[in-house]
Design an enzyme around this catalytic site. Sequence first.
Site, PDB file in Angstrom:
ATOM      1  CB  SER A 182      -0.962   0.015   1.182  1.00  0.00           C
ATOM      2  OG  SER A 182      -0.260   0.203   2.394  1.00  0.00           O
ATOM      3  CE  LYS A 213      -2.725   2.130   4.921  1.00  0.00           C
ATOM      4  NZ  LYS A 213      -2.194   1.112   4.075  1.00  0.00           N
TER       5      LYS A 213
END
Length: 184
Positions: A40, A91
């Site tokens: 990701s 993230k």
Amino acid sequence: MNNTSQLFRRRLVVGTVAAVSVVVFITDNLLSLQMISGRSMQPALNPDSNRLWRDVVLVNRMIKGGMTSRLKRGDIVTFASPFDPNRRIVKRIVGLPHDCIVPLGKPDSFVRVPMGHFWVEGDESFHSNDSNTFGPIPLALVDGRVITPIWPLSRFGARIPPLPKWKRPRIFPNATTPLSDLDP
């Protein structure tokens, strides 16, 4: 000899306890290491998914307890999953408090990031479970900022790329968006 042996053991135990205490303090409050799994955050982290190893990054942990004001858009952070507090997620901060974000796949809507929250996304958003799925995250969940990769050695000290350019048109700082007059 017996007293010397006991004194040596006592000093060894006290020294070991002190050393372990210092290491625990440092990893909980100053710096720690975190292994990055998944794709990701590609290409910033784990850029080659064909490798047999994963990136290990150095994390600045001195942002807990109200120090989140030092974080800015584009920083890569670690935080507790909103669904499982035992799971760590990595993230990039895309939206700050009061920003408006157009979620992926919803071009005619926006989310205003509330005070005390961040909007986070993976760099490879189509392979990421992020704020597009669970919404803005509370600042209190954030417990570190990624500084640099340290493993594999070929990536040691590598500069982390900035916020991908394709994400920028979806960000409206300080709640200024063409859609904002639609917000009640």
